[in-house]
Design an enzyme around this catalytic site. Sequence first.
Site, PDB file in Angstrom:
ATOM      1  N   LYS A  13       2.952  -0.152  17.104  1.00 39.97           N
ATOM      2  CA  LYS A  13       3.091  -1.420  16.372  1.00 39.97           C
ATOM      3  C   LYS A  13       4.562  -1.866  16.331  1.00 39.97           C
ATOM      4  CE  LYS A  13       1.061  -0.053  12.467  1.00 39.97           C
ATOM      5  NZ  LYS A  13       0.735   1.357  12.735  1.00 39.97           N
ATOM      6  N   ARG A  88      -3.785  -2.368   4.761  1.00 40.43           N
ATOM      7  CA  ARG A  88      -4.194  -1.030   5.178  1.00 40.43           C
ATOM      8  C   ARG A  88      -5.469  -0.583   4.484  1.00 40.43           C
ATOM      9  NH1 ARG A  88       1.459   1.009   6.509  1.00 40.43           N
ATOM     10  NH2 ARG A  88       1.197   2.878   7.744  1.00 40.43           N
ATOM     11  N   ARG A 127       9.814  10.560  17.756  1.00 34.68           N
ATOM     12  CA  ARG A 127      10.131   9.165  17.438  1.00 34.68           C
ATOM     13  C   ARG A 127      11.425   9.069  16.627  1.00 34.68           C
ATOM     14  NH1 ARG A 127       5.995   4.979  14.610  1.00 34.68           N
ATOM     15  NH2 ARG A 127       6.173   6.282  12.746  1.00 34.68           N
ATOM     16  N   ARG A 160      12.302   9.732  10.780  1.00 32.88           N
ATOM     17  CA  ARG A 160      11.630   9.552   9.494  1.00 32.88           C
ATOM     18  C   ARG A 160      11.093  10.869   8.955  1.00 32.88           C
ATOM     19  NH1 ARG A 160       7.546   4.552   9.932  1.00 32.88           N
ATOM     20  NH2 ARG A 160       6.345   5.987   8.645  1.00 32.88           N
ATOM     21  N   ARG A 171      -1.449  11.433   7.408  1.00 29.58           N
ATOM     22  CA  ARG A 171      -1.388   9.970   7.618  1.00 29.58           C
ATOM     23  C   ARG A 171      -2.552   9.514   8.496  1.00 29.58           C
ATOM     24  NH1 ARG A 171       4.415   9.406   9.993  1.00 29.58           N
ATOM     25  NH2 ARG A 171       3.963   7.196  10.165  1.00 29.58           N
TER      26      ARG A 171
HETATM   27  P1  AMP Z   1       4.718   2.759   7.918  1.00 26.36           P
HETATM   28  O1  AMP Z   1       6.184   2.570   8.021  1.00 26.36           O
HETATM   29  O2  AMP Z   1       3.961   1.478   8.085  1.00 26.36           O
HETATM   30  O3  AMP Z   1       4.198   3.862   8.799  1.00 26.36           O
HETATM   31  O4  AMP Z   1       4.425   3.231   6.407  1.00 26.36           O
HETATM   32  C1  AMP Z   1       4.958   4.432   5.900  1.00 26.36           C
HETATM   33  C2  AMP Z   1       4.254   4.818   4.604  1.00 26.36           C
HETATM   34  O5  AMP Z   1       4.440   3.790   3.632  1.00 26.36           O
HETATM   35  C3  AMP Z   1       2.747   4.976   4.727  1.00 26.36           C
HETATM   36  O6  AMP Z   1       2.375   6.268   5.178  1.00 26.36           O
HETATM   37  C4  AMP Z   1       2.318   4.711   3.279  1.00 26.36           C
HETATM   38  O7  AMP Z   1       2.586   5.823   2.450  1.00 26.36           O
HETATM   39  C5  AMP Z   1       3.258   3.603   2.854  1.00 26.36           C
HETATM   40  N1  AMP Z   1       2.713   2.256   3.136  1.00 26.36           N
HETATM   41  C6  AMP Z   1       3.222   1.308   3.978  1.00 26.36           C
HETATM   42  N2  AMP Z   1       2.461   0.208   3.984  1.00 26.36           N
HETATM   43  C7  AMP Z   1       1.431   0.454   3.131  1.00 26.36           C
HETATM   44  C8  AMP Z   1       0.293  -0.287   2.728  1.00 26.36           C
HETATM   45  N3  AMP Z   1       0.032  -1.514   3.206  1.00 26.36           N
HETATM   46  N4  AMP Z   1      -0.560   0.285   1.825  1.00 26.36           N
HETATM   47  C9  AMP Z   1      -0.319   1.502   1.323  1.00 26.36           C
HETATM   48  N5  AMP Z   1       0.721   2.278   1.681  1.00 26.36           N
HETATM   49  C10 AMP Z   1       1.596   1.765   2.579  1.00 26.36           C
END
Ligand code: AMP
Length: 214
Positions: A13, A88, A127, A160, A171
Amino acid sequence: MKVILLGAPASGKGTLTGFIKKEFNAAHISTGDILRDNIARSTELGMKAKEFMDAGKLVPDELIIDIAKDRLSKDDCKESFILDGFPRTIPQAESLEKCLDELGFKLDGVINLNVPEEVLTSRITGRRVCPNCGASFHIETMKPKKEGICDECGTELIHRKDDNAEVFGKRLDEYNKLTAPLVEFYKEKGILKDIPFIEKAEDIFNEVKKELGM
Ligand code: AMP
């Protein structure tokens, strides 16, 4: 271009977002980036979100929905935006629908990136991401020009905390349980653009443009 990107963690993404941003000058809305920024600034939201993120769990809907709504109402989203990592869950998708209606926005499509699980797993530990502009790299398969430095903005790349094999498994479970049902949700609305697994990021971008008729 107004799109949602759906896909498991490490499905590409972030990389696709880079292409879309360049060609369509779209605002990038990443709820994950917003949360990480809040953690870095030790805000109340950041402190609440951190425990969920470190455990590979989704942050509760009530913490995230208002953040996304707030971001979407900013001026830079009027023409084009990419929603990356939001919605999500089904309740998030329902709230988003209302919010888009209120703003008078119509989605061009929901892009679903399909990537086999073994590819996701092999991508995640290598990554490296840019904490400033969100660009993604990989220490073996997508190296930055200068080691450890973002090609786009020159910021030092980070690994990260949640990009490790153990948290990644959690995840992925959260994705399969709570986010994957959105594929059906958007298919029923007739706006899902299913993108098959393609190795090269540029080819994925071309496929996405074809699907969106752009
Ligand atoms: P990402 O950077 O999109 O992979 O998000 C990292 C973490 O942030 C995820 O594993 C969740 O813990 C939290 N997170 C990000 N976006 C959301 C969302 N829309 N709903 C719930 N948790 C989120």
